[in-house]
Design a protein around this motif. Structure first.
Motif, PDB file in Angstrom:
ATOM      1  N   TYR A  31       0.849  -1.190   0.000  1.00 25.73           N
ATOM      2  CA  TYR A  31       0.000   0.000   0.000  1.00 25.73           C
ATOM      3  C   TYR A  31       0.889   1.246   0.000  1.00 25.73           C
ATOM      4  N   ARG A  33       0.697   5.490  -0.786  1.00 27.10           N
ATOM      5  CA  ARG A  33      -0.228   6.603  -1.040  1.00 27.10           C
ATOM      6  C   ARG A  33       0.216   7.516  -2.176  1.00 27.10           C
ATOM      7  N   ASP A  35       2.053   8.169  -6.114  1.00 25.41           N
ATOM      8  CA  ASP A  35       1.873   7.533  -7.418  1.00 25.41           C
ATOM      9  C   ASP A  35       3.177   6.981  -7.974  1.00 25.41           C
ATOM     10  N   ARG A  74      -0.607  -1.537  -4.682  1.00 22.64           N
ATOM     11  CA  ARG A  74      -1.771  -0.659  -4.746  1.00 22.64           C
ATOM     12  C   ARG A  74      -1.302   0.789  -4.560  1.00 22.64           C
ATOM     13  N   ARG A  76      -1.506   4.941  -4.762  1.00 20.45           N
ATOM     14  CA  ARG A  76      -2.519   5.913  -4.369  1.00 20.45           C
ATOM     15  C   ARG A  76      -3.555   5.291  -3.440  1.00 20.45           C
ATOM     16  N   HIS A  77      -3.071   4.450  -2.552  1.00 24.91           N
ATOM     17  CA  HIS A  77      -3.893   3.851  -1.499  1.00 24.91           C
ATOM     18  C   HIS A  77      -3.272   4.228  -0.147  1.00 24.91           C
ATOM     19  N   GLU A  78      -4.077   4.827   0.707  1.00 26.20           N
ATOM     20  CA  GLU A  78      -3.592   5.239   2.020  1.00 26.20           C
ATOM     21  C   GLU A  78      -4.182   4.349   3.107  1.00 26.20           C
ATOM     22  N   ARG A  92      -7.974   3.442   2.210  1.00 25.80           N
ATOM     23  CA  ARG A  92      -8.752   4.292   1.317  1.00 25.80           C
ATOM     24  C   ARG A  92      -8.061   4.390  -0.038  1.00 25.80           C
ATOM     25  N   ASN A  93      -8.807   4.161  -1.098  1.00 30.90           N
ATOM     26  CA  ASN A  93      -8.341   4.398  -2.455  1.00 30.90           C
ATOM     27  C   ASN A  93      -8.430   5.904  -2.708  1.00 30.90           C
ATOM     28  N   THR A  96     -10.551   6.870  -6.028  1.00 29.20           N
ATOM     29  CA  THR A  96     -12.008   6.674  -6.058  1.00 29.20           C
ATOM     30  C   THR A  96     -12.703   7.072  -4.761  1.00 29.20           C
ATOM     31  N   GLU A  98     -13.012   5.079  -2.314  1.00 25.79           N
ATOM     32  CA  GLU A  98     -13.507   3.839  -1.716  1.00 25.79           C
ATOM     33  C   GLU A  98     -12.657   3.455  -0.496  1.00 25.79           C
ATOM     34  N   GLU A  99     -13.323   2.965   0.552  1.00 26.15           N
ATOM     35  CA  GLU A  99     -12.629   2.468   1.736  1.00 26.15           C
ATOM     36  C   GLU A  99     -12.946   0.983   1.918  1.00 26.15           C
TER      37      GLU A  99
END
Length: 462
Positions: A31, A33, A35, A74, A76-78, A92-93, A96, A98-99
């Motif tokens: 993961y 966050r 890019d 993944r 840009r996923h925090e 959290r994506n 999008t 989405e969590e």
């Protein structure tokens, strides 16, 4: 076995590669966050100065390479929260929104560090820049193009490298630091005096021994830096005042130093047996003192990340600690240090002595040779080496690596004096400069040993 890795710069990239090699059956999920991954922030100044034309060359891995090793990256996923008891992550994506929740069997925390951002007036003005990642590098290059007066705050290695890069671009540069010397963390005054004179000779304005109180601007852009001793005009400011570990996710769940650095054992395990950590998020064992310290360096990070993979399931390969060995090039000076400075050793309560030698790097019968300044810091009782610094127009920086090994192995100046080094006139003298330093240190210890005898003889004579 499900393995989650949080963060993917130096330690994270090394950990993923190591886990994939050691445990090919593992399901690895990374993961990150940002890019991008694996950006060499130590190359930012080279990019700013135009030595490295394309900042893309400062990446040494990418998600595709990790995917080829079987890892799911993944970007840009925090990770919003970690529950080490339930072994779950809330994620959290960032694209999008989405969590979702993920689980793990083993967690590797390589969340790195982030620049210290002081809370002061004007900190949010345009052209007040940080210096850490790829985005920062791009911003600094773009904004420096239209800036004539640039102020760098922080006289550590990163600040010094940026100062040099900006001067090479013809900018008016001011360097501010709250310490009264540049690079005080790495070098003692006898070396920093030379470095400061070089900076002045190259047109850098030094504003040392003062605190920054805030920034003033107009039309939303920074125009002045306000300090405890004067105000400096600036079209751009770069903050290089240190880093803090990014470990908020694990607060209260694993043992940490007061500054938030995660404490790990010699196998990169935290106080939770299923959580390992590596890199700038961690404390490291500092060999000169044997204590846990926060020393954020890429070299420490890649070693620790690799070991986290090797020791993921059981302790296999032991971490050997660090000396904080580092180097910098300042215009035509080559500078390196390892272990403790004299000032740091005395502050830590060690009883140390020092010798500083000046020796030509090659025999005087050679067409050219350069002076080498080498300082050894060693314990007064026994002569154990705890630190060293070297500075020369010739590239003698590898001497710091050799002395790093000496410190790690708890060698004494007596042993250093008679280590077997080669001699070849193109490279050195029959007595290597390190041998010479060891011999000088032995003489200094002899003075200490004979001083009480001389005092007794004087007293008897009276």
């Amino acid at each position: 076995m499900k393995v989650a890795v949080i963060g993917c710069t130096h330690a994270g990239t090394a950990a993923v590669k190591s886990i994939a090699m050691q445990h090919p059956e593992a399901q690895i999920t990374v993961y990150e966050r940002n890019d991008n991954i694996s950006f060499l922030s130590c190359g930012i100044a080279l990019h700013v100065g135009g030595v490295v034309k394309d900042a893309g060359g400062l990446f040494y891995s990418n998600p595709e390479e990790l995917a080829g090793l079987g890892a799911v990256t993944r970007m840009r996923h925090e990770v919003l929260a970690v529950d080490t008891n339930a072994k779950t992550l809330n994620v959290r994506n960032l694209v999008t929104g989405e969590e979702f929740t993920d689980s793990y069997d083993k967690l590797v925390v390589t969340t790195g560090s982030w620049p210290v951002i002081p809370k002061m007036e004007g900190i949010d003005l345009d052209n007040v820049q940080l210096c850490k990642n790829y985005a920062h590098a791009q911003e600094i290059v773009a904004r420096a193009a239209d800036a004539e007066r640039i102020t760098v705050i922080g006289a550590g290695y990163i600040g010094i490298e940026l100062v040099e890069a900006f001067r090479e671009l013809g900018k008016q540069v001011t360097l501010i630091d709250n310490m009264d010397r540049v690079m005080a963390k790495y070098l003692d005054r006898d070396l920093t005096d030379l470095a400061e004179q070089t900076l002045k000779d190259r047109g850098v304005q030094l504003a040392l021994g003062r605190m920054v109180e805030g920034f003033r601007g107009s039309e939303g852009k920074v125009r002045e830096v306000v300090t405890t001793e004067g105000t400096f005009e600036a079209d751009m400011v770069v903050l290089c005042i240190g880093f803090r570990p990014g470990t908020d996710l694990l607060k209260g769940q694993v043992d940490m130093l007061p500054n938030g650095a995660i404490i790990v054992d010699d196998y990169m395990r935290t106080s939770n047996p299923d959580v390992l950590a590596a890199g700038d998020s961690c404390a490291v064992r500092y060999n000169p003192t044997g204590t846990a310290m926060y020393i954020p360096l890429a070299t420490n990070a890649v070693r620790m990340g690799t070991l986290a993979g090797m020791n993921l399931v059981q302790p296999t390969v032991r971490y050997q600690g660090t000396q904080g060995t580092s180097a910098i090039r300042l215009f035509d000076w080559n500078i390196a240090s390892t272990g403790m400075t004299e000032a740091a050793a005395l502050a830590a309560g060690l009883n140390v002595k020092t010798v500083t030698i000046h020796e030509n790097n090659r025999p005087e019968f050679m067409p050219t040779y350069d002076d080498v300044m080498l300082k050894l810091v060693f314990e007064a009782a026994g002569g154990r080496i705890v630190g060293a610094q070297v500075m020369s127009k010739a590239d003698m920086t590898q001497a710091a690596n050799t002395l790093s090994v000496c410190i790690q192995n708890r060698m004494t100046v007596q042993e250093l004096a008679f280590v077997d080094f080669f001699f070849q006139p193109h490279y050195n003298k029959p007595w290597n400069v390190l041998n010479t330093a060891g011999l000088a240190a032995m003489e200094e210890m002899k003075k200490e040993q004979t001083a009480p005898e001389a005092a007794v003889q004087t007293k008897l004579a009276v």
